[in-house]
Design an enzyme around this catalytic site. Sequence first.
Site, short mmCIF file in Angstrom:
data_model
loop_
_atom_site.label_atom_id
_atom_site.label_comp_id
_atom_site.label_asym_id
_atom_site.label_seq_id
_atom_site.Cartn_x
_atom_site.Cartn_y
_atom_site.Cartn_z
N HIS A 98 -6.32 -7.03 -0.73
CA HIS A 98 -6.42 -5.59 -0.97
C HIS A 98 -5.60 -5.20 -2.19
CE1 HIS A 98 -6.93 -6.21 3.47
NE2 HIS A 98 -8.05 -5.56 3.17
N ASP A 112 -4.86 -12.72 3.25
CA ASP A 112 -6.14 -12.22 3.75
C ASP A 112 -7.29 -12.56 2.79
OD1 ASP A 112 -4.91 -10.43 2.03
OD2 ASP A 112 -4.83 -8.78 3.47
N ASP A 172 -2.58 -10.39 -2.48
CA ASP A 172 -3.24 -9.91 -1.25
C ASP A 172 -4.69 -9.55 -1.61
OD1 ASP A 172 -2.21 -8.52 1.61
OD2 ASP A 172 -3.98 -7.57 0.75
N HIS A 198 0.82 -1.23 0.00
CA HIS A 198 0.00 0.00 0.00
C HIS A 198 0.85 1.27 0.00
CE1 HIS A 198 -3.63 -2.27 0.38
NE2 HIS A 198 -3.29 -2.79 1.54
C1 SP5 Z 1 -1.07 -5.21 3.98
C2 SP5 Z 1 -2.54 -5.21 4.20
O1 SP5 Z 1 -3.18 -6.26 4.07
N1 SP5 Z 1 -3.13 -4.07 4.59
C3 SP5 Z 1 -4.55 -4.02 4.76
C4 SP5 Z 1 -5.05 -2.78 5.39
C5 SP5 Z 1 -6.55 -2.81 5.38
N2 SP5 Z 1 -7.13 -1.80 6.22
C6 SP5 Z 1 -8.53 -1.55 6.07
C7 SP5 Z 1 -9.35 -2.81 6.12
C8 SP5 Z 1 -10.84 -2.50 6.10
C9 SP5 Z 1 -11.57 -3.77 6.39
N3 SP5 Z 1 -12.97 -3.56 6.42
C10 SP5 Z 1 -13.75 -4.78 6.48
C11 SP5 Z 1 -13.94 -5.27 7.89
C12 SP5 Z 1 -14.82 -6.47 7.91
N4 SP5 Z 1 -15.06 -6.91 9.26
ZN ZN Z 2 -4.25 -7.05 2.55
#
Ligand code: SP5
Ligand code: ZN
Length: 356
Positions: free
Chosen positions: A210, A297, A208, A162
């Site tokens: 994300h 994830d 990943d 990120h």
């Molecule tokens: C490296 C990496 O995997 N960073 C991920 C950062 C994500 N941060 C925000 C995640 C928002 C998740 N929202 C959904 C929650 C469901 N319970």
């Molecule tokens: Zn991630």
Amino acid sequence: MRPMRIITNPEHGAHDPPYEILDGVRTPYFETPRRVAIITEALAAAGFPTPEPPRAFGLEPVTAIHDVDYVEYLEHAYEAWVAEGRAPTAVLPSALPLRGMRTTTSSVQGRAGIYCFDLSAPIVAGTYGAARMSVDAALTGASLLLEGARSAYALCRPPGHHAARDMAGGYCYLNNAAIAAHHLARGERSGGDFWGMRPAVVAVLDIDIHHGNGTQAIFYERSDVFFVSIHAHPDREYPYFLGFADECGARAGEGYNLNLPLPAGVDDEAYMAALATALEAIAAYSPSYLVVSAGFDTFGGDPLGDFALTTACYARIGAQIAQLGLPTLFVQEGGYALEDLGRNVVSLLSGFEEAA
Ligand code: SP5
Ligand code: ZN
């Protein structure tokens, strides 16, 4: 088959922020040092080689990818924050300079807003040292490939995908995978004959859940690094503002960026279909090296993700990646299902090794 080399970051534990603000809620920091302990134990139990400490590469490969001002901010933010009289808990912004606001400021509180895009990248005393050594772990893995290794796994923590040229976010400060990919693209072999110096084409495959917004942004106008990402559709999931299918690269990099955003609930079969698309695209560019931003994830039990992959799927992913026949560097990114994280990493790396 030579066994996969594994590189760790002995400094990672000094980066241990107490909390983050996630979906408006103060939450214990998901990206915890326990992740590394869990993965290390699982790899040892599965018979992988003893992890190696990284070599030191210095600042040059870091500032080849990140702005010098940003790197200096990361290095000094915590001490400056405390010197401003702020709480020693962590550096986190209180305001972000959006649309039409000025981005010149001298306070650390102001600079935190300039250099972060969310509230999940707090800076503590040990953050910079840990982030630098995480980069060194990825660079060590890249160097092993340049020296002829078939594969390596850099157990990077903090993760990196990120982090953009001058922005931290999503647990990431320095973009380990991008810095390693750039190192490979320059083709700096330690042996250094003429052919060895020839610039290489590198593919980065980001698995990943994300979108790897930082890696995409870093290489968006470059044709020597092809970025491919399979991820949760940004219409519903972090990082929300990048990762759509129509982002294909720009200028010299047009056609060198491929996003495969997916709906919630993706199971093993749906994922393998998307992976086949990604791998076909990579093969068509015939790169010399592959960097895998390996996040876990996508697992069904992950607290941050909404895919439904099983542990067995990671072995299938690893085996398919191995079919490309490329020198491959796995760089650890996310994965927060602590009960299963170790076996998921073992599954991916074993699946690769058995098919390589
Ligand atoms: C490296 C990496 O995997 N960073 C991920 C950062 C994500 N941060 C925000 C995640 C928002 C998740 N929202 C959904 C929650 C469901 N319970
Ligand atoms: Zn991630």
